[in-house]
Scaffold this active site. Sequence first.
Site, PDB file in Angstrom:
ATOM      1  N   HIS A  62       0.843  -1.186   0.000  1.00 35.96           N
ATOM      2  CA  HIS A  62       0.000   0.000   0.000  1.00 35.96           C
ATOM      3  C   HIS A  62       0.884   1.244   0.000  1.00 35.96           C
ATOM      4  O   HIS A  62       2.106   1.138   0.085  1.00 35.96           O
ATOM      5  CB  HIS A  62      -0.976  -0.006   1.177  1.00 35.96           C
ATOM      6  CG  HIS A  62      -0.341   0.063   2.536  1.00 35.96           C
ATOM      7  ND1 HIS A  62       0.533  -0.891   3.014  1.00 35.96           N
ATOM      8  CD2 HIS A  62      -0.466   0.973   3.540  1.00 35.96           C
ATOM      9  CE1 HIS A  62       0.902  -0.573   4.247  1.00 35.96           C
ATOM     10  NE2 HIS A  62       0.324   0.561   4.581  1.00 35.96           N
ATOM     11  N   HIS A  64       1.160   3.902   2.075  1.00 35.24           N
ATOM     12  CA  HIS A  64       1.621   4.618   3.258  1.00 35.24           C
ATOM     13  C   HIS A  64       3.144   4.708   3.214  1.00 35.24           C
ATOM     14  O   HIS A  64       3.829   3.776   2.772  1.00 35.24           O
ATOM     15  CB  HIS A  64       1.154   3.914   4.532  1.00 35.24           C
ATOM     16  CG  HIS A  64      -0.265   4.234   4.885  1.00 35.24           C
ATOM     17  ND1 HIS A  64      -1.026   3.457   5.732  1.00 35.24           N
ATOM     18  CD2 HIS A  64      -1.071   5.278   4.509  1.00 35.24           C
ATOM     19  CE1 HIS A  64      -2.235   3.995   5.863  1.00 35.24           C
ATOM     20  NE2 HIS A  64      -2.289   5.087   5.123  1.00 35.24           N
ATOM     21  N   ASP A  66       5.700   4.475   5.165  1.00 31.26           N
ATOM     22  CA  ASP A  66       6.643   3.513   5.746  1.00 31.26           C
ATOM     23  C   ASP A  66       6.747   2.231   4.936  1.00 31.26           C
ATOM     24  O   ASP A  66       7.489   1.321   5.300  1.00 31.26           O
ATOM     25  CB  ASP A  66       6.285   3.197   7.205  1.00 31.26           C
ATOM     26  CG  ASP A  66       4.873   2.684   7.401  1.00 31.26           C
ATOM     27  OD1 ASP A  66       3.989   3.039   6.605  1.00 31.26           O
ATOM     28  OD2 ASP A  66       4.642   1.926   8.367  1.00 31.26           O
ATOM     29  N   HIS A  67       6.025   2.185   3.813  1.00 31.32           N
ATOM     30  CA  HIS A  67       6.101   1.025   2.922  1.00 31.32           C
ATOM     31  C   HIS A  67       6.604   1.386   1.519  1.00 31.32           C
ATOM     32  O   HIS A  67       6.897   0.485   0.735  1.00 31.32           O
ATOM     33  CB  HIS A  67       4.737   0.334   2.823  1.00 31.32           C
ATOM     34  CG  HIS A  67       4.283  -0.245   4.118  1.00 31.32           C
ATOM     35  ND1 HIS A  67       4.323  -1.595   4.398  1.00 31.32           N
ATOM     36  CD2 HIS A  67       3.813   0.348   5.243  1.00 31.32           C
ATOM     37  CE1 HIS A  67       3.879  -1.807   5.633  1.00 31.32           C
ATOM     38  NE2 HIS A  67       3.567  -0.634   6.160  1.00 31.32           N
ATOM     39  N   HIS A 142      -7.321  -2.290   5.680  1.00 30.87           N
ATOM     40  CA  HIS A 142      -6.546  -1.188   6.260  1.00 30.87           C
ATOM     41  C   HIS A 142      -7.234   0.125   5.898  1.00 30.87           C
ATOM     42  O   HIS A 142      -8.290   0.131   5.249  1.00 30.87           O
ATOM     43  CB  HIS A 142      -5.114  -1.259   5.739  1.00 30.87           C
ATOM     44  CG  HIS A 142      -4.132  -0.445   6.526  1.00 30.87           C
ATOM     45  ND1 HIS A 142      -4.125  -0.397   7.896  1.00 30.87           N
ATOM     46  CD2 HIS A 142      -3.125   0.373   6.126  1.00 30.87           C
ATOM     47  CE1 HIS A 142      -3.155   0.389   8.304  1.00 30.87           C
ATOM     48  NE2 HIS A 142      -2.537   0.885   7.244  1.00 30.87           N
ATOM     49  N   ASP A 212      -0.145  -3.987   5.870  1.00 27.59           N
ATOM     50  CA  ASP A 212      -0.781  -3.746   7.159  1.00 27.59           C
ATOM     51  C   ASP A 212      -2.237  -4.194   7.065  1.00 27.59           C
ATOM     52  O   ASP A 212      -2.851  -4.026   6.020  1.00 27.59           O
ATOM     53  CB  ASP A 212      -0.748  -2.281   7.514  1.00 27.59           C
ATOM     54  CG  ASP A 212       0.656  -1.712   7.680  1.00 27.59           C
ATOM     55  OD1 ASP A 212       1.627  -2.456   7.432  1.00 27.59           O
ATOM     56  OD2 ASP A 212       0.785  -0.529   8.013  1.00 27.59           O
ATOM     57  N   HIS A 270       6.076  -5.496  11.880  1.00 31.24           N
ATOM     58  CA  HIS A 270       5.445  -4.175  11.882  1.00 31.24           C
ATOM     59  C   HIS A 270       5.197  -3.710  13.324  1.00 31.24           C
ATOM     60  O   HIS A 270       4.123  -3.225  13.671  1.00 31.24           O
ATOM     61  CB  HIS A 270       4.144  -4.185  11.077  1.00 31.24           C
ATOM     62  CG  HIS A 270       3.704  -2.817  10.624  1.00 31.24           C
ATOM     63  ND1 HIS A 270       2.760  -2.084  11.306  1.00 31.24           N
ATOM     64  CD2 HIS A 270       4.083  -2.063   9.565  1.00 31.24           C
ATOM     65  CE1 HIS A 270       2.577  -0.932  10.687  1.00 31.24           C
ATOM     66  NE2 HIS A 270       3.365  -0.894   9.618  1.00 31.24           N
TER      67      HIS A 270
END
Length: 303
Positions: A62, A64, A66-67, A142, A212, A270
């Site tokens: 996805h 976000h 942090d990915h 998510h 996530d 995570h």
Amino acid sequence: MSFTVTILGSGAAVPTLKRGTTSQFVSCQQRSILIDCGEGTQIQMRKFKVKFQGIQIILISHLHGDHVFGLCGLISTMQLLGRKEAIIVVGPVGIKEFLMNQFKITGYYNGFPIDFRELEPETSGIVFEDKCVEIQTFPLSHRIQTQGYRINEKPGKRGLDKEAFDETGISTSYIQKLISGEDVVDNEGNIVKSADVTYSPKPTKSYAFCSDTAYHTPIIESIKNVDLLYHEATFTDHESERATETFHSTAKQAATIALKSNAKRLILGHFSARYKTLEIHKEEAQSIFERVFIPEDGELFYV
């Protein structure tokens, strides 16, 4: 051929001195696959001696930060180092715009071809397949569109039972057909069955990545009987309300998914940076599912 997973980053939201943000390197049947690419992923790859120029496929769960915040830098470095081979980037709708806008603004990218494969919301099914590997995707739960992935080995060729084959007296020119599972007819009209002169190929293995996501039982069908499962466990049970609010999972919930899907082993990940130790995560998960692992960044798992 080995099937391995290297945990490049196992932390949530922000990188810390101990844990990078989410990223994993999977080697399967000589296919090199990167899953997610949080900030600093290429530093982690150098640190843990992962050869990133060999990556053929990048799977993004996805959008976000942090990915994905490491993706532009990684591809730019590949270009600087002279990469010419095309790369496949699979991810939710928007992954192409996200990456190409960064290149447009910086005026930087004019390198190797990128084959974007954008996934519509709720997409399930095969996103990549060749003679050795099959990659499937399935929707997670998510705050924005998020995809899980399952990497499956394909069955190899059968092994030749040389003694049984020699007894048939037929030409060695038939061997390739026989180990491919085909029965053959020799020049005299005799049928030689593959099963009579070959061994079954070794059992195939599979790996599933789920991060996530909130606790989401519909994924069970997609990860059933997986040999190794990675499932996020951002929180412990004490923070279960927070997990629900943010569409994340607790360690117990991750273990419940592993149990219900009949996974062989479970890697948690995570982790929220609020936790100084992860013993409670492990204890809570093992109260439901025995074979639980808390990874360190750089740790290698054999599927």
